[in-house]
Design a protein around this motif. Structure first.
Motif, PDB file in Angstrom:
ATOM      1  N   SER A 178       6.612  -2.429  -9.597  1.00  0.00           N
ATOM      2  CA  SER A 178       8.031  -2.093  -9.456  1.00  0.00           C
ATOM      3  C   SER A 178       8.576  -2.566  -8.114  1.00  0.00           C
ATOM      4  O   SER A 178       9.741  -2.973  -8.012  1.00  0.00           O
ATOM      5  N   TYR A 179       7.742  -2.534  -7.078  1.00  0.00           N
ATOM      6  CA  TYR A 179       8.173  -3.034  -5.772  1.00  0.00           C
ATOM      7  C   TYR A 179       8.512  -4.520  -5.852  1.00  0.00           C
ATOM      8  O   TYR A 179       9.552  -4.966  -5.355  1.00  0.00           O
ATOM      9  N   ALA A 180       7.645  -5.307  -6.490  1.00  0.00           N
ATOM     10  CA  ALA A 180       7.912  -6.738  -6.664  1.00  0.00           C
ATOM     11  C   ALA A 180       9.155  -6.963  -7.530  1.00  0.00           C
ATOM     12  O   ALA A 180       9.948  -7.873  -7.273  1.00  0.00           O
ATOM     13  N   TRP A 181       9.333  -6.133  -8.538  1.00  0.00           N
ATOM     14  CA  TRP A 181      10.483  -6.268  -9.433  1.00  0.00           C
ATOM     15  C   TRP A 181      11.795  -6.020  -8.689  1.00  0.00           C
ATOM     16  O   TRP A 181      12.762  -6.775  -8.843  1.00  0.00           O
ATOM     17  N   LEU A 214       0.813  -1.215   0.000  1.00  0.00           N
ATOM     18  CA  LEU A 214       0.000   0.000   0.000  1.00  0.00           C
ATOM     19  C   LEU A 214       0.845   1.262   0.000  1.00  0.00           C
ATOM     20  O   LEU A 214       0.541   2.227  -0.706  1.00  0.00           O
ATOM     21  N   LYS A 215       1.889   1.278   0.800  1.00  0.00           N
ATOM     22  CA  LYS A 215       2.726   2.478   0.887  1.00  0.00           C
ATOM     23  C   LYS A 215       3.338   2.813  -0.463  1.00  0.00           C
ATOM     24  O   LYS A 215       3.316   3.973  -0.907  1.00  0.00           O
ATOM     25  N   GLN A 216       3.888   1.805  -1.135  1.00  0.00           N
ATOM     26  CA  GLN A 216       4.491   2.030  -2.449  1.00  0.00           C
ATOM     27  C   GLN A 216       3.434   2.415  -3.483  1.00  0.00           C
ATOM     28  O   GLN A 216       3.689   3.234  -4.369  1.00  0.00           O
ATOM     29  N   ALA A 217       2.246   1.822  -3.372  1.00  0.00           N
ATOM     30  CA  ALA A 217       1.171   2.137  -4.314  1.00  0.00           C
ATOM     31  C   ALA A 217       0.710   3.583  -4.155  1.00  0.00           C
ATOM     32  O   ALA A 217       0.512   4.296  -5.149  1.00  0.00           O
ATOM     33  N   VAL A 218       0.536   4.022  -2.906  1.00  0.00           N
ATOM     34  CA  VAL A 218       0.115   5.408  -2.657  1.00  0.00           C
ATOM     35  C   VAL A 218       1.187   6.385  -3.141  1.00  0.00           C
ATOM     36  O   VAL A 218       0.878   7.424  -3.753  1.00  0.00           O
ATOM     37  N   THR A 219       2.442   6.059  -2.856  1.00  0.00           N
ATOM     38  CA  THR A 219       3.545   6.922  -3.308  1.00  0.00           C
ATOM     39  C   THR A 219       3.562   7.040  -4.829  1.00  0.00           C
ATOM     40  O   THR A 219       3.655   8.145  -5.379  1.00  0.00           O
ATOM     41  N   ALA A 220       3.455   5.898  -5.518  1.00  0.00           N
ATOM     42  CA  ALA A 220       3.486   5.914  -6.977  1.00  0.00           C
ATOM     43  C   ALA A 220       2.283   6.646  -7.551  1.00  0.00           C
ATOM     44  O   ALA A 220       2.410   7.413  -8.513  1.00  0.00           O
TER      45      ALA A 220
END
Length: 228
Positions: free
Chosen positions: A120-123, A49-55
């Motif tokens: 991108s986080y998973a990558w 969630l954090k990475q998704a909100v940031t992106a």
């Protein structure tokens, strides 16, 4: 029960037979609830969630900058053609605050939140797992893989996402032929040095945020390309 009974052979109140069945039931319940890998027969997926909100937030920022620039250029051109003078500050403010394409903004924001942030986080997790040692060779491999795998994937997905929202999937092949390769080659000049810095200096947990900050510029370029 061991806490209440002191952990001895008698269990709670010295009853030896009663705890056995609840203990087995509790064990099955705990393993099912806490160990989703065994319960589901596969790895547990946690939405980042954090990475998704940031992106999503930075995709919105890049699109907003692109829209402001487009409106400024259009208004400046029209004003100079009509009067031959430079627009006043009041005219500029009115132009910048009006006619914002919120649907376009939502398209780019949802792309960042749903696709780019989690993807991108998973990558980056995969790259660190596959190439864990911090060597020059691994660094160059990560940068190379980032450009030949992630770069084309991002362009392919964002083009498809934009055309899907606009109901223009039939025009997607033409969009790829026209804009995909120039966008990718232009991105190489920006993302190769950014990726070098990202993999060499930035810790794993901050890489999506760092790349998303760089993506303000890149989302500006993508949003401008999407609006053509």
């Amino acid at each position: 029960m061991h806490v209440l009974g002191g952990g001895g052979h008698g269990g709670f109140w010295g009853w030896d037979s009663l705890p056995k069945k609840p203990k087995q039931q509790r064990k099955r319940f705990d393993s099912k609830s806490s160990n989703s890998v065994e319960a589901n027969g596969g790895p547990c997926f946690r939405f980042p969630l954090k990475q998704a909100v940031t992106a999503g937030s930075l995709a919105l920022t890049g699109d907003t900058i692109a829209q402001l620039r487009d409106r400024w250029r259009k208004a400046n051109t029209l004003d100079q053609q009509s009067s031959g003078s430079t627009p006043t500050s009041q005219d500029v403010t009115q132009v910048l605050l009006s006619d914002h394409d919120w649907l376009r903004a939502l398209r780019m924001t949802s792309y960042g939140f749903v696709l780019y942030g989690p993807g991108s986080y998973a990558w980056y997790q995969y790259l660190d797992h596959a190439l864990p040692e911090k060597t020059v060779v691994n660094l160059l491999l990560k940068v190379l893989l980032n450009q030949v795998v992630l770069g084309p994937s991002v362009i392919a997905v964002v083009f498809a996402w934009n055309n899907l929202w606009q109901g223009k999937l039939s025009q997607l092949p033409d969009k790829y032929r026209k804009d995909a390769l120039p966008t990718l080659l232009y991105g190489f000049r920006f993302w190769i040095p950014v990726s070098l810095l990202n993999f060499w200096v930035v810790p794993l947990q901050a890489r999506v945020a760092f790349m998303c900050v760089g993506s303000i510029f890149w989302n500006f370029c993508l949003s401008s390309t999407m609006s053509k």
